[in-house]
Design a protein around this motif. Structure first.
Motif, PDB file in Angstrom:
ATOM      1  N   PHE A  20       2.230  20.780  58.080  1.00  0.00           N
ATOM      2  CA  PHE A  20       1.776  21.865  58.945  1.00  0.00           C
ATOM      3  C   PHE A  20       0.268  22.012  58.813  1.00  0.00           C
ATOM      4  CE2 PHE A  20       0.851  26.319  59.979  1.00  0.00           C
ATOM      5  CZ  PHE A  20       1.409  26.375  61.238  1.00  0.00           C
ATOM      6  N   TRP A  47       2.378  20.927  63.707  1.00  0.00           N
ATOM      7  CA  TRP A  47       2.669  19.880  62.744  1.00  0.00           C
ATOM      8  C   TRP A  47       1.951  18.576  63.096  1.00  0.00           C
ATOM      9  CZ3 TRP A  47       5.984  20.261  58.396  1.00  0.00           C
ATOM     10  CH2 TRP A  47       6.505  21.547  58.194  1.00  0.00           C
ATOM     11  N   SER A  72      13.845  16.822  56.684  1.00  0.00           N
ATOM     12  CA  SER A  72      13.295  17.812  55.773  1.00  0.00           C
ATOM     13  C   SER A  72      13.439  17.337  54.331  1.00  0.00           C
ATOM     14  CB  SER A  72      14.018  19.153  55.956  1.00  0.00           C
ATOM     15  OG  SER A  72      13.494  20.130  55.070  1.00  0.00           O
ATOM     16  N   ARG A 107       8.049  22.049  64.186  1.00  0.00           N
ATOM     17  CA  ARG A 107       8.597  21.521  62.942  1.00  0.00           C
ATOM     18  C   ARG A 107       9.695  20.491  63.186  1.00  0.00           C
ATOM     19  NH1 ARG A 107      12.553  22.563  58.999  1.00  0.00           N
ATOM     20  NH2 ARG A 107      11.783  22.422  56.842  1.00  0.00           N
TER      21      ARG A 107
END
Length: 263
Positions: free
Chosen positions: A132, A139, A85, A191
């Motif tokens: 996304f 994704w 992330s 994700r």
């Protein structure tokens, strides 16, 4: 003076021995180097020939050339992508993208192909961004493919670049490859999930999906070359980049399209 007949058994033995020696020499020249423990097991993305072509959404000024796209992993290694992330696209928002990272596994047992659970050591490299996709609702890896319509002399007529993909095992198209699993491993594009292509498996994007088209002027007609390319920015580590591109001739007339040979 009487000449003695040659010994046929001895002659056949000599000929056979000569052929055997020749075949051994040929094999010695052509045999690949044996696999070694610790070798990198790389995937090999192969773009398969486009299919399912049609002309759609014809309007007064534009029309769409639509088509399927298929990428197979024909390598000795799995294509496996994980993520972390962070704001990889630089828009200041962390929640809508993740850095895509390729795991490059090493051959722990020296058999020359990837075996899950045995070949566990790996290197990593960054290959782009996961984003996304609001229309596909999952994704995607950005810049996985590029589509171009060219004249037969190579001039660009239309393009769809920066095509993003949710990479997964759709069809087992090459089950004879060593290391090809009998069931799909990559099937989720959430994700936090890993994405990729197992050995011998193919990911197919149907012509009806968003991004599977090139927009053309409504008057576009003639014979062209439709080119599909996997990993056009060469971010993914592979054993062979030369088979990422495929092109076929397409003839467009009004709202009709027919295909020809390679180009």
């Amino acid at each position: 003076m009487m000449r003695s007949r040659p010994n046929r058994v001895g002659l056949f033995f000599i000929l056979g021995l000569t052929a055997l020696v020749a075949s051994v020499l040929v094999f010695a020249r052509s045999a690949p180097a044996p696999a070694a423990v610790g070798d990198r097991l790389l995937p090999d993305l192969v773009t398969l020939s486009p299919s399912g072509l049609s002309i759609a959404n014809a309007k007064r000024k534009t029309k769409e050339l639509r088509f399927n796209y298929s990428a197979e992993n024909a390598g000795a290694g799995v294509l496996e992508l994980t993520s972390r992330s962070e704001d990889c696209d630089g828009d200041g928002v962390v929640s809508n993208d993740r850095t895509a990272i390729q795991r490059i596994f090493k051959d722990s047992d020296g058999n020359g192909f990837f075996t899950r659970g045995i070949d566990t050591a790996f290197d990593t490299q960054t290959v782009g961004c996961f984003v996304f996709h609001p229309k596909h609702h999952h994704w995607h890896l950005e810049n996985f493919a590029r589509y171009e319509l060219q004249t037969l002399s190579g001039s660009l007529v239309g393009t769809t670049d920066k095509v993003s993909f949710c990479l997964g095992d759709n069809f087992r198209t090459n089950p004879g490859l060593q290391g090809s699993p009998t069931s799909p491993y990559f099937s989720v594009c959430s994700r936090d999930s890993d994405q990729g292509l197992s050995i011998g498996w193919t990911d197919v994007y149907g012509a009806q999906l968003e991004g599977q088209s090139i927009t053309l002027d409504s008057s576009t007609a003639g014979t062209f070359c439709l080119v599909e390319t996997a990993d056009p920015l060469n971010h993914i580590a592979e054993s062979n980049d030369s088979n990422n591109r495929v092109g076929i001739q397409v003839t467009i007339s009004g709202t009709t399209v027919t295909t020809g040979g390679s180009c």
